[in-house]
Design a protein around this motif. Structure first.
Motif, short mmCIF file in Angstrom:
data_model
loop_
_atom_site.label_atom_id
_atom_site.label_comp_id
_atom_site.label_asym_id
_atom_site.label_seq_id
_atom_site.Cartn_x
_atom_site.Cartn_y
_atom_site.Cartn_z
N ALA A 79 0.83 -1.22 0.00
CA ALA A 79 0.00 0.00 0.00
C ALA A 79 0.86 1.26 0.00
CB ALA A 79 -0.93 -0.01 1.21
N ASN A 81 -0.87 1.62 -6.63
CA ASN A 81 -1.75 0.47 -6.42
C ASN A 81 -3.16 0.93 -6.08
OD1 ASN A 81 -0.05 -1.74 -6.93
ND2 ASN A 81 0.89 -1.57 -4.91
N SER A 103 -5.34 -2.47 -1.20
CA SER A 103 -4.47 -1.94 -2.25
C SER A 103 -3.73 -3.05 -3.00
CB SER A 103 -3.45 -0.97 -1.63
OG SER A 103 -4.09 0.15 -1.06
N ASP A 104 -4.28 -4.25 -2.99
CA ASP A 104 -3.62 -5.40 -3.60
C ASP A 104 -4.33 -5.85 -4.87
OD1 ASP A 104 -2.05 -7.60 -4.12
OD2 ASP A 104 -2.82 -8.81 -2.46
N GLY A 150 -1.36 -3.66 1.14
CA GLY A 150 -1.29 -4.19 -0.21
C GLY A 150 -1.22 -5.70 -0.14
#
Length: 376
Positions: free
Chosen positions: A206, A211, A314-315, A346
């Motif tokens: 993140a 992202n 955020s992945d 993330g």
């Protein structure tokens, strides 16, 4: 080190073992992680009353007994054999079942098959950062001259050909990681191993502002081309070249509390010693249909134990297989509690947001009654 586990001597990190009778929490990492990747979560779960065990999986770290040559036999790295690794570890630890099973990244499909194959030993499962779309199925009702069935797991090959035809041509990261050259590129990158790993962890976290993932509309080359280059690479570029432009500044690296330079030194020392080929073998299995035929043993089977999916908001890994989350909810599982995407994380959820993850895991196990029912 625990000896004689399905042909391996398994290195584990653990906590809570000093108090007999605690329920077992088993944590399975992915690529290019290690048992060390759970370092922030282990004490949280131990404080909550668990015997927490995180192994270096087959092909990784200080676990030994695996063949790291590119030309080594790949069958030992198949999902069902890695499922046997987990089963053997639980038994060696003196447990009949786990109270908590968590699999991250490549550990997610391993955990999924643990729950499918042995629900008596793995009575609940948490999948992280890699949705499980279900088992490959045998064709149904095709005995009267229907078209020949498609071999299992041929999607990556078809996608690779379509991506290579784009302008400019692209390449699926799994395809790249399956090549003979990948190990040397990752092991001896031009920028140095420490710097490469810093960029690789950073760009999938993140912390990298690029992202901003969203579901893909369909599994088409143009949709896949929207993914960051660390997933859909420029054809002909190596992974070290791909992540180099995203190297964080010295100030940003210093500010990264979830992965300090001292933490990164652990990863660099371990992969500097072993190389990456053992860890990469699983990608070669995933991209070879012939090596996945045994998974059809579970054709039609679902994850019927209580399950939970956790990812980072955020992945992109939540969406790299279009429709996988929906299939996981509607076809692959029958008792999924929910899908939780954690803010501020993330791909490395257990490192980026361990406290939030710990809260989710403990609430889930409390909901399904695992901590009380699954002692030795």
């Amino acid at each position: 080190m625990i000896h004689g586990i399905n042909g391996l001597d398994v290195h584990v990190l653990e906590a809570g073992h000093e108090s007999p009778g605690r329920p077992l929490a088993l944590l399975l990492h992915g690529f290019p992680d290690l048992a060390y990747g759970w370092r922030h979560l282990i004490p949280i779960l131990a404080e909550a009353g668990y015997h927490v065990v995180a192994p270096d999986q087959r092909g990784f770290g200080r676990t030994t007994g695996w063949d790291g040559r590119y030309d080594a036999q790949l069958a030992p790295y198949g999902l069902l054999n890695m499922t046997r690794d987990a089963l053997g570890l639980v038994s060696a630890l003196g447990y009949r079942r786990t109270a908590m099973l968590v699999g991250h990244d490549f550990g997610s499909p391993v955990a999924a098959y643990c729950a499918i194959a042995r629900p008596d030993v793995f009575p609940s499962v948490v999948l992280m950062s890699a949705p499980f779309p279900g088992t490959p199925a045998f064709p149904f009702d095709v005995a009267d001259g229907q078209p020949a069935p498609v071999p299992p797991n041929t999607g990556p090959q078809r996608l690779a050909a379509a991506l290579a035809a784009l302008d400019p041509p692209r390449m699926l990261y799994q395809q790249y990681l399956s090549t003979r050259e990948a190990n040397d590129d990752l092991w001896h990158p031009p920028q140095g191993l420490h710097a490469f790993l810093r960029a690789f962890f950073h760009v999938k976290s993140a912390d990298w502002p690029g992202n901003k993932p969203h579901p893909l509309k369909a599994p088409t080359p143009m949709e896949f081309a929207q993914l960051p280059t660390y997933y859909i690479m420029d054809l002909g570029r190596t992974m070290s070249q791909t992540v180099a432009p995203f190297q964080p500044s010295a100030a940003d690296a210093l500010a990264c509390k979830w992965l300090t330079d001292r933490d990164l030194d652990v990863y660099a020392a371990e992969y500097g010693r072993t190389g990456f080929q053992g860890a990469l073998q699983a990608y070669r299995v995933l991209t070879d249909p012939a090596l996945n035929a045994e998974l059809r043993l579970f054709s039609g089977r679902t994850i019927d134990v209580p399950s939970l999916y956790v990812g980072g908001k955020s992945d992109w890994a939540n969406y790299v297989s279009p429709g996988a989350i929906e299939l996981m909810k509607s076809r692959a599982t029958t008792k999924m509690s929910g899908i939780d995407l954690i803010d501020g994380a993330g791909h490395w959820v257990q490192q980026e947001q361990p406290a939030r993850l710990g809260t989710l895991l403990l609430a889930f196990v409390k909901e399904v009654g695992g901590a009380d029912q699954n002692r030795r």
